[in-house]
Design a protein around this motif. Structure first.
Motif, PDB file in Angstrom:
ATOM      1  N   CYS A 288      -0.499   4.888  -1.492  1.00  0.00           N
ATOM      2  CA  CYS A 288       0.002   6.156  -0.965  1.00  0.00           C
ATOM      3  C   CYS A 288       1.489   6.243  -1.270  1.00  0.00           C
ATOM      4  O   CYS A 288       2.194   5.238  -1.243  1.00  0.00           O
ATOM      5  CB  CYS A 288      -0.233   6.211   0.537  1.00  0.00           C
ATOM      6  SG  CYS A 288       0.247   7.781   1.278  1.00  0.00           S
TER       7      CYS A 288
ATOM      8  N   THR B  43       0.803  -1.218   0.000  1.00  0.00           N
ATOM      9  CA  THR B  43       0.000   0.000   0.000  1.00  0.00           C
ATOM     10  C   THR B  43       0.837   1.269   0.000  1.00  0.00           C
ATOM     11  O   THR B  43       0.305   2.354  -0.100  1.00  0.00           O
ATOM     12  CB  THR B  43      -0.943   0.029   1.215  1.00  0.00           C
ATOM     13  OG1 THR B  43      -0.153  -0.066   2.395  1.00  0.00           O
ATOM     14  CG2 THR B  43      -1.928  -1.113   1.159  1.00  0.00           C
TER      15      THR B  43
ATOM     16  N   THR C  70     -11.588  -1.483  -5.530  1.00  0.00           N
ATOM     17  CA  THR C  70     -10.793  -0.276  -5.327  1.00  0.00           C
ATOM     18  C   THR C  70      -9.626  -0.612  -4.412  1.00  0.00           C
ATOM     19  O   THR C  70      -9.788  -1.263  -3.384  1.00  0.00           O
ATOM     20  CB  THR C  70     -11.638   0.847  -4.704  1.00  0.00           C
ATOM     21  OG1 THR C  70     -12.720   1.132  -5.580  1.00  0.00           O
ATOM     22  CG2 THR C  70     -10.812   2.110  -4.515  1.00  0.00           C
TER      23      THR C  70
ATOM     24  N   PRO D 122      -3.264   9.197   0.154  1.00  0.00           N
ATOM     25  CA  PRO D 122      -3.913   8.011  -0.392  1.00  0.00           C
ATOM     26  C   PRO D 122      -4.667   8.310  -1.688  1.00  0.00           C
ATOM     27  O   PRO D 122      -5.356   9.321  -1.792  1.00  0.00           O
ATOM     28  CB  PRO D 122      -4.892   7.581   0.696  1.00  0.00           C
ATOM     29  CG  PRO D 122      -4.642   8.440   1.863  1.00  0.00           C
ATOM     30  CD  PRO D 122      -3.760   9.561   1.463  1.00  0.00           C
ATOM     31  N   LYS D 123      -4.500   7.459  -2.658  1.00  0.00           N
ATOM     32  CA  LYS D 123      -5.152   7.600  -3.953  1.00  0.00           C
ATOM     33  C   LYS D 123      -5.769   6.260  -4.332  1.00  0.00           C
ATOM     34  O   LYS D 123      -5.166   5.215  -4.113  1.00  0.00           O
ATOM     35  CB  LYS D 123      -4.147   7.988  -5.049  1.00  0.00           C
ATOM     36  CG  LYS D 123      -3.353   9.234  -4.775  1.00  0.00           C
ATOM     37  CD  LYS D 123      -4.186  10.466  -4.945  1.00  0.00           C
ATOM     38  CE  LYS D 123      -3.314  11.698  -4.751  1.00  0.00           C
ATOM     39  NZ  LYS D 123      -4.057  12.900  -4.688  1.00  0.00           N
ATOM     40  N   PRO D 124      -6.949   6.262  -4.946  1.00  0.00           N
ATOM     41  CA  PRO D 124      -7.566   4.995  -5.352  1.00  0.00           C
ATOM     42  C   PRO D 124      -7.080   4.528  -6.720  1.00  0.00           C
ATOM     43  O   PRO D 124      -6.838   5.328  -7.617  1.00  0.00           O
ATOM     44  CB  PRO D 124      -9.054   5.342  -5.409  1.00  0.00           C
ATOM     45  CG  PRO D 124      -9.063   6.792  -5.797  1.00  0.00           C
ATOM     46  CD  PRO D 124      -7.847   7.394  -5.124  1.00  0.00           C
TER      47      PRO D 124
ATOM     48  N   HIS E   8      -0.329   2.747   5.874  1.00  0.00           N
ATOM     49  CA  HIS E   8       0.284   2.510   4.571  1.00  0.00           C
ATOM     50  C   HIS E   8       1.777   2.222   4.707  1.00  0.00           C
ATOM     51  O   HIS E   8       2.513   2.355   3.762  1.00  0.00           O
ATOM     52  CB  HIS E   8       0.085   3.723   3.658  1.00  0.00           C
ATOM     53  CG  HIS E   8      -1.325   3.850   3.155  1.00  0.00           C
ATOM     54  ND1 HIS E   8      -1.752   3.177   2.059  1.00  0.00           N
ATOM     55  CD2 HIS E   8      -2.376   4.535   3.618  1.00  0.00           C
ATOM     56  CE1 HIS E   8      -3.036   3.451   1.825  1.00  0.00           C
ATOM     57  NE2 HIS E   8      -3.422   4.285   2.778  1.00  0.00           N
TER      58      HIS E   8
ATOM     59  N   CYS F  60       0.283   9.664   5.007  1.00  0.00           N
ATOM     60  CA  CYS F  60      -0.685   8.578   5.179  1.00  0.00           C
ATOM     61  C   CYS F  60      -0.574   7.846   6.497  1.00  0.00           C
ATOM     62  O   CYS F  60      -1.481   7.111   6.863  1.00  0.00           O
ATOM     63  CB  CYS F  60      -0.537   7.576   4.036  1.00  0.00           C
ATOM     64  SG  CYS F  60      -0.842   8.332   2.439  1.00  0.00           S
TER      65      CYS F  60
ATOM     66  N   SER G  62      -6.229   1.151  -2.498  1.00  0.00           N
ATOM     67  CA  SER G  62      -5.698   2.446  -2.081  1.00  0.00           C
ATOM     68  C   SER G  62      -4.176   2.383  -2.009  1.00  0.00           C
ATOM     69  O   SER G  62      -3.615   1.454  -1.440  1.00  0.00           O
ATOM     70  CB  SER G  62      -6.267   2.819  -0.716  1.00  0.00           C
ATOM     71  OG  SER G  62      -5.728   4.033  -0.275  1.00  0.00           O
TER      72      SER G  62
END
Length: 159
Positions: free
Chosen positions: A138, A24, A134, A109-111, A148, A144, A136
């Motif tokens: 980072c 992540t 989805t 964080p980005k999807p 993460h 984050c 996530s």
């Protein structure tokens, strides 16, 4: 498979699912590997759209389940398709391996979204693999936090 129990129709089959797993945290400018797996689809071909956050890039390679079924993977800018010149169902397992490169600037964080999942069985009939997964990612531990910091995330299983 179906059954009739006291006049009610019930399903004995397992849900058709696709999941996304991988680290992540992606250090700025570095690569991570994200795995896309399928289970219980019975599909001879599977397609999906992948949406990456701005600044992230990705390349995809066929996974071991696709190879075992004699399939190939073709991806455009957003859509990927696993198919082959045979009617062999794709077994449970990894269907695609993405190498994702984070942007050089750290971000929160980005999807990463897999959507419009669809399969076709050996006869060409539609196999529903509904909804979307989805994941996530980072590229900044400072932004984050520890959630993460490492390990592996399982993205929303699609059922």
């Amino acid at each position: 498979e179906c059954c009739i129990f006291f006049g009610l129709l019930c399903s004995l089959g397992a849900a058709q699912t696709m999941t996304v797993t991988g680290p992540t945290l992606a250090q700025p400018g570095r690569e991570i590997t994200m795995l896309v797996s399928a289970a219980n689809t019975g599909a001879a071909a599977i397609q999906w759209l992948v949406e990456l956050p701005a600044g992230y890039t990705a390349t995809a390679a066929i996974g071991s389940a696709g190879v075992a079924a004699g399939k190939t993977l073709a991806c455009g800018p957003r859509m990927c398709l696993i198919s082959g010149m045979n009617a062999t169902p794709i077994p449970d397992g990894i269907v695609a391996v993405y190498t994702i490169t984070a942007p050089p600037t750290p971000s929160g964080p980005k999807p990463i979204v897999l959507s419009e999942l669809l399969g076709a069985d050996a006869e060409g009939s539609r196999v529903e693999i509904s909804s979307a997964a989805t994941y996530s990612i980072c590229s900044s531990r400072q932004i984050c936090g520890n959630r993460h910091a490492g390990g592996v995330q399982t993205g929303g299983a699609v059922q």
